[in-house]
Write a protein that holds these residues in place. Structure first.
Motif, short mmCIF file in Angstrom:
data_model
loop_
_atom_site.label_atom_id
_atom_site.label_comp_id
_atom_site.label_asym_id
_atom_site.label_seq_id
_atom_site.Cartn_x
_atom_site.Cartn_y
_atom_site.Cartn_z
N SER A 58 0.78 -1.18 0.02
CA SER A 58 0.16 -0.02 0.01
C SER A 58 0.77 1.18 0.06
N LEU A 59 1.95 1.40 0.96
CA LEU A 59 2.66 2.38 0.92
C LEU A 59 3.63 2.62 -0.31
N ILE A 60 4.00 1.72 -0.88
CA ILE A 60 4.88 1.69 -2.07
C ILE A 60 4.23 2.18 -3.29
N ASN A 61 2.78 1.71 -3.36
CA ASN A 61 1.90 1.83 -4.32
C ASN A 61 1.30 3.50 -4.31
N ALA A 62 1.08 3.83 -3.08
CA ALA A 62 0.78 5.29 -2.83
C ALA A 62 1.88 6.16 -3.17
N LEU A 63 3.04 5.90 -3.10
CA LEU A 63 4.19 6.72 -3.22
C LEU A 63 4.70 6.44 -4.67
N ASP A 64 3.99 6.06 -5.79
CA ASP A 64 4.25 5.75 -7.00
C ASP A 64 5.55 4.70 -7.37
N GLY A 65 5.63 3.72 -6.47
CA GLY A 65 6.61 2.97 -6.32
C GLY A 65 8.11 3.19 -5.93
N ASP A 66 8.02 4.38 -5.37
CA ASP A 66 9.39 4.88 -4.68
C ASP A 66 9.49 4.34 -3.33
N GLU A 67 10.46 3.28 -3.26
CA GLU A 67 10.82 2.34 -2.30
C GLU A 67 11.45 3.43 -1.10
N ASP A 68 12.35 4.34 -1.67
CA ASP A 68 13.42 5.17 -0.93
C ASP A 68 12.36 5.92 0.13
N GLU A 69 11.39 6.68 -0.73
CA GLU A 69 10.28 7.41 0.11
C GLU A 69 9.74 6.76 0.88
N ALA A 70 9.16 5.44 0.64
CA ALA A 70 8.37 4.55 1.34
C ALA A 70 9.22 4.27 2.63
N TYR A 71 10.42 4.10 2.45
CA TYR A 71 11.48 3.95 3.76
C TYR A 71 11.47 5.07 4.71
N GLU A 72 11.61 6.22 4.04
CA GLU A 72 11.70 7.57 4.80
C GLU A 72 10.37 7.82 5.62
N PHE A 73 9.25 7.44 5.08
CA PHE A 73 7.98 7.56 5.70
C PHE A 73 7.85 6.78 6.97
N LYS A 74 8.23 5.43 6.73
CA LYS A 74 8.39 4.47 7.93
C LYS A 74 9.18 5.07 8.93
N MET A 75 10.37 5.41 8.67
CA MET A 75 11.37 6.30 9.34
C MET A 75 10.93 7.42 10.22
N ALA A 76 9.82 8.13 9.67
CA ALA A 76 9.45 9.26 10.30
C ALA A 76 8.43 8.96 11.56
N PHE A 77 7.82 7.84 11.30
CA PHE A 77 7.12 7.11 12.35
C PHE A 77 8.00 6.87 13.67
N ALA A 78 9.16 5.87 13.33
CA ALA A 78 9.99 5.58 14.21
C ALA A 78 10.77 6.79 15.05
N ASP A 79 11.20 7.67 14.56
CA ASP A 79 11.51 8.70 14.75
C ASP A 79 10.76 9.40 15.81
#
Length: 235
Positions: A58-79
């Protein structure tokens, strides 16, 4: 004439004096500590969701397949989770003025943060004080006036530091939560549709009989795909 018991008298008196120890419902030290804990828990839930197969897709699809941006999004929650934990520890270890709660009552925070609550010594809990708000604010101001000017200035600075730190984390969470809710609502449904298409296609193409137009599998495949909007087929 009905006699009023001693206990009832105590109860009534405590109720009438609730305004003597007021707090802003959604801006007091206990509420902040609990809210920081709740935010951490929600961040953990998001981490669990985004680490799951559906959540990652879901996350990667919503970000147009951008796995790096998806990783940053997940890290924002972790931070955010780590910073909420750090602030919770700071509230236990660093100096928080004793007047923190009444400071914001006196400042009129009840108008913005859910109204005021008053402590009931008989019930041992906080309750709404409604029409007594003005008395509660006056009581809070009276207590602040007992402090020296220097004490009040130092306390006010620290109160605002705590407030700014908390509101900053709360605002970040609200923004991230809104984004993840959209992902859950929109993309999970999309992924479910994709998986259903895959299932029906496999069923319709598993053998010679299922590939016949009159077969149950072929008819289910056709009915489902015909009902999908055109954008569902866009890659």
């Amino acid at each position: 004439m009905k006699m009023i018991s001693v206990e009832e008298t105590k109860r009534q008196k405590a109720s009438q004096l609730r305004y003597k120890k007021p707090i802003a419902k959604n801006l007091n030290l206990e509420f902040i500590e609990q809210d920081l804990w709740d935010i951490q828990e929600e961040c953990e839930n998001v981490r669990w969701y985004t680490d799951s197969e559906d959540g990652t897709d879901s996350l990667i699809n919503a970000l147009d397949g951008d796995e790096d941006e998806a990783y940053e999004f997940k890290m924002a929650f972790a931070d955010l989770c780590a910073e909420c934990d750090r602030m919770g520890e700071d509230l236990k270890e660093e100096w928080v003025p004793e007047c923190f709660d009444i400071f914001f009552v006196a400042a009129g925070a009840g108008d913005t943060y859910g109204g005021l609550l008053g402590w009931d010594s008989y019930e041992g809990d906080y309750f709404g004080i409604g029409c007594s708000d003005s008395f509660a604010e006056d009581e809070a101001k009276k207590k602040l006036k007992q402090m020296t000017k220097d004490e009040l200035i130092v306390a006010a600075r620290q109160c605002f530091k705590v407030y700014q730190a908390y509101i900053g984390l709360r605002t970040r969470y609200d923004s991230l939560k809104a984004a993840i809710d959209i992902l859950r609502d929109q993309n999970t449904g999309y992924l479910q549709a994709v998986k259903e298409i895959e299932r029906l296609y496999e069923e319709a193409s598993k053998d010679h009989w299922s590939r016949e137009k009159w077969s149950k599998e072929s008819r289910e495949w056709e009915q489902y795909t015909d009902a999908l909007p055109p954008e569902a087929w866009i890659q």
